[in-house]
Motif scaffolding. Sequence first.
Motif, PDB file in Angstrom:
ATOM      1  N   LEU A 255       0.837  -1.205   0.000  1.00  0.00           N
ATOM      2  CA  LEU A 255       0.000   0.000   0.000  1.00  0.00           C
ATOM      3  C   LEU A 255       0.871   1.254   0.000  1.00  0.00           C
ATOM      4  O   LEU A 255       0.599   2.211  -0.744  1.00  0.00           O
ATOM      5  N   GLN A 256       1.910   1.272   0.817  1.00  0.00           N
ATOM      6  CA  GLN A 256       2.829   2.412   0.855  1.00  0.00           C
ATOM      7  C   GLN A 256       3.452   2.649  -0.519  1.00  0.00           C
ATOM      8  O   GLN A 256       3.531   3.794  -0.997  1.00  0.00           O
ATOM      9  N   ALA A 257       3.878   1.562  -1.176  1.00  0.00           N
ATOM     10  CA  ALA A 257       4.490   1.680  -2.509  1.00  0.00           C
ATOM     11  C   ALA A 257       3.498   2.240  -3.519  1.00  0.00           C
ATOM     12  O   ALA A 257       3.861   3.071  -4.373  1.00  0.00           O
ATOM     13  N   ALA A 258       2.237   1.818  -3.421  1.00  0.00           N
ATOM     14  CA  ALA A 258       1.209   2.304  -4.347  1.00  0.00           C
ATOM     15  C   ALA A 258       0.972   3.796  -4.163  1.00  0.00           C
ATOM     16  O   ALA A 258       0.802   4.545  -5.136  1.00  0.00           O
ATOM     17  N   VAL A 259       0.964   4.246  -2.910  1.00  0.00           N
ATOM     18  CA  VAL A 259       0.766   5.674  -2.620  1.00  0.00           C
ATOM     19  C   VAL A 259       1.955   6.482  -3.133  1.00  0.00           C
ATOM     20  O   VAL A 259       1.789   7.530  -3.791  1.00  0.00           O
ATOM     21  N   GLN A 260       3.149   6.001  -2.844  1.00  0.00           N
ATOM     22  CA  GLN A 260       4.360   6.733  -3.255  1.00  0.00           C
ATOM     23  C   GLN A 260       4.495   6.789  -4.778  1.00  0.00           C
ATOM     24  O   GLN A 260       5.036   7.743  -5.321  1.00  0.00           O
ATOM     25  N   SER A 261       3.991   5.752  -5.462  1.00  0.00           N
ATOM     26  CA  SER A 261       4.047   5.757  -6.933  1.00  0.00           C
ATOM     27  C   SER A 261       3.168   6.848  -7.531  1.00  0.00           C
ATOM     28  O   SER A 261       3.341   7.238  -8.684  1.00  0.00           O
ATOM     29  N   LYS A 262       2.221   7.346  -6.732  1.00  0.00           N
ATOM     30  CA  LYS A 262       1.339   8.423  -7.173  1.00  0.00           C
ATOM     31  C   LYS A 262       1.848   9.795  -6.731  1.00  0.00           C
ATOM     32  O   LYS A 262       1.151  10.806  -6.859  1.00  0.00           O
ATOM     33  N   GLY A 263       3.065   9.817  -6.155  1.00  0.00           N
ATOM     34  CA  GLY A 263       3.690  11.086  -5.809  1.00  0.00           C
ATOM     35  C   GLY A 263       3.408  11.617  -4.426  1.00  0.00           C
ATOM     36  O   GLY A 263       3.731  12.763  -4.112  1.00  0.00           O
ATOM     37  N   PHE A 264       2.827  10.774  -3.553  1.00  0.00           N
ATOM     38  CA  PHE A 264       2.547  11.214  -2.182  1.00  0.00           C
ATOM     39  C   PHE A 264       3.355  10.358  -1.218  1.00  0.00           C
ATOM     40  O   PHE A 264       3.399   9.135  -1.336  1.00  0.00           O
ATOM     41  N   ASP A 265       4.000  10.989  -0.245  1.00  0.00           N
ATOM     42  CA  ASP A 265       4.866  10.268   0.688  1.00  0.00           C
ATOM     43  C   ASP A 265       4.114   9.939   1.970  1.00  0.00           C
ATOM     44  O   ASP A 265       3.905  10.805   2.818  1.00  0.00           O
ATOM     45  N   VAL A 266       3.686   8.696   2.107  1.00  0.00           N
ATOM     46  CA  VAL A 266       3.053   8.240   3.345  1.00  0.00           C
ATOM     47  C   VAL A 266       4.044   7.354   4.078  1.00  0.00           C
ATOM     48  O   VAL A 266       4.741   6.532   3.477  1.00  0.00           O
ATOM     49  N   GLN A 267       4.150   7.544   5.382  1.00  0.00           N
ATOM     50  CA  GLN A 267       5.086   6.783   6.202  1.00  0.00           C
ATOM     51  C   GLN A 267       4.392   5.590   6.855  1.00  0.00           C
ATOM     52  O   GLN A 267       3.175   5.592   7.054  1.00  0.00           O
ATOM     53  N   ILE A 268       5.178   4.568   7.193  1.00  0.00           N
ATOM     54  CA  ILE A 268       4.664   3.496   8.050  1.00  0.00           C
ATOM     55  C   ILE A 268       4.882   3.967   9.484  1.00  0.00           C
ATOM     56  O   ILE A 268       6.015   4.158   9.925  1.00  0.00           O
ATOM     57  N   GLY A 269       3.789   4.191  10.179  1.00  0.00           N
ATOM     58  CA  GLY A 269       3.844   4.836  11.493  1.00  0.00           C
ATOM     59  C   GLY A 269       4.239   3.931  12.632  1.00  0.00           C
ATOM     60  O   GLY A 269       4.405   4.396  13.769  1.00  0.00           O
ATOM     61  N   GLY A 270       4.383   2.646  12.359  1.00  0.00           N
ATOM     62  CA  GLY A 270       4.749   1.712  13.411  1.00  0.00           C
ATOM     63  C   GLY A 270       3.908   0.456  13.320  1.00  0.00           C
ATOM     64  O   GLY A 270       3.079   0.292  12.420  1.00  0.00           O
ATOM     65  N   THR A 271       4.134  -0.436  14.278  1.00  0.00           N
ATOM     66  CA  THR A 271       3.391  -1.697  14.343  1.00  0.00           C
ATOM     67  C   THR A 271       2.404  -1.645  15.492  1.00  0.00           C
ATOM     68  O   THR A 271       2.777  -1.344  16.626  1.00  0.00           O
ATOM     69  N   LEU A 272       1.144  -1.949  15.205  1.00  0.00           N
ATOM     70  CA  LEU A 272       0.102  -1.983  16.226  1.00  0.00           C
ATOM     71  C   LEU A 272      -0.208  -3.424  16.606  1.00  0.00           C
ATOM     72  O   LEU A 272      -0.102  -4.332  15.790  1.00  0.00           O
ATOM     73  N   TYR A 273      -0.590  -3.612  17.854  1.00  0.00           N
ATOM     74  CA  TYR A 273      -1.069  -4.916  18.297  1.00  0.00           C
ATOM     75  C   TYR A 273      -2.570  -4.958  18.053  1.00  0.00           C
ATOM     76  O   TYR A 273      -3.316  -4.117  18.553  1.00  0.00           O
ATOM     77  N   SER A 274      -3.007  -5.942  17.272  1.00  0.00           N
ATOM     78  CA  SER A 274      -4.433  -6.006  16.946  1.00  0.00           C
ATOM     79  C   SER A 274      -5.085  -7.271  17.505  1.00  0.00           C
ATOM     80  O   SER A 274      -5.851  -7.205  18.458  1.00  0.00           O
ATOM     81  N   ASP A 275      -4.755  -8.426  16.954  1.00  0.00           N
ATOM     82  CA  ASP A 275      -5.397  -9.672  17.368  1.00  0.00           C
ATOM     83  C   ASP A 275      -4.622 -10.427  18.437  1.00  0.00           C
ATOM     84  O   ASP A 275      -5.004 -11.527  18.822  1.00  0.00           O
ATOM     85  N   ALA A 276      -3.503  -9.862  18.882  1.00  0.00           N
ATOM     86  CA  ALA A 276      -2.706 -10.498  19.933  1.00  0.00           C
ATOM     87  C   ALA A 276      -1.917  -9.428  20.672  1.00  0.00           C
ATOM     88  O   ALA A 276      -1.607  -8.379  20.117  1.00  0.00           O
ATOM     89  N   LEU A 277      -1.592  -9.714  21.929  1.00  0.00           N
ATOM     90  CA  LEU A 277      -0.772  -8.819  22.730  1.00  0.00           C
ATOM     91  C   LEU A 277       0.694  -8.979  22.346  1.00  0.00           C
ATOM     92  O   LEU A 277       1.052  -9.799  21.511  1.00  0.00           O
TER      93      LEU A 277
END
Length: 303
Positions: A255-277
């Motif tokens: 997803l990040q690569a797809a956004v950046q290919s369109k000229g917008f710089d989105v960062q990966i903000g970190g890793t979230l815990y979702s389905d496990a601690l």
Amino acid sequence: MKKIVYALIIIGFAWSCKDADQTDGTLKVVTTTTMITDLVENIGGEYIEVKGLMGSGVDPHLYKASEGDVNKLAHAHVIFYGGLHLEGKLVEVFEKMASQNLKTIPVSDALDEKTLIGSEFFASNYDPHIWFDVNNWELITQFVVDKLSEAKPEHKAAFEKNGLEYMAKLKTLNENIKNTISTLPAEKRILVTAHDAFSYFGQAYGFEVVGLQGLSTATEAGVQDVQKLATFIIDKQVKAIFIESSVPKRTIEALQAAVQSKGFDVQIGGTLYSDALGNAGTVEGTYIGMFTYNVNTIVNALK
């Protein structure tokens, strides 16, 4: 093979329940996800023995019972699981047990069906990620107190005391979450993650939440899904998107690569815990620590 597994579990479970009624020994409890394990341990304390099936980073949607799990289930007096088809591959086993009047307890039963978030795309028709609203977790805490008290009435006072102490911590957690989120401008409260695990969080704390995959990680995201979400990120000027600890990071990286290919710089903000601690023995290995970490990570990345 499945029928044999069911039979072994049911025979062993029925025998263990009979044994539990005849002794004053420690209540043997089996739990599925790490969130439920943490909660039950906080309430049961020294009066129960808890064995969790799933560890840190484990995806409950895709989890399959191992031979060791069958042994744990067969010797449990009480089994707590999420319900709402969270544990997709184990649902059949738990339903089979319940049909034999064995003590399998979905913690989602603590909640009013009217408060659940529906989904036309998921088998249960309800979002199973109920722990991401602390108010839900408070209700589930009382529910677990009641169920443990029914199983071991001689320890009811201890379970109730532990439950009240834990609910006080949850209330403090809820206030801290709201205070942290209040530092993030409303227009920046857009949370983009690997799959739809955070809808209860969004509803409770005022975030627009978008997942690349559906409610279950068994659902694969296609090229069109990636492109559509990439356009959304650019239109909304979303600064950061998030990996989940129990979901392969390649989906968010794509997803990040797809956004950046369109000229917008989105960062990966970190890793979230979702389905496990997080890992056992760490702050993030507790429900309260996990929630605090997630909120700090989200707010800091989106500011």
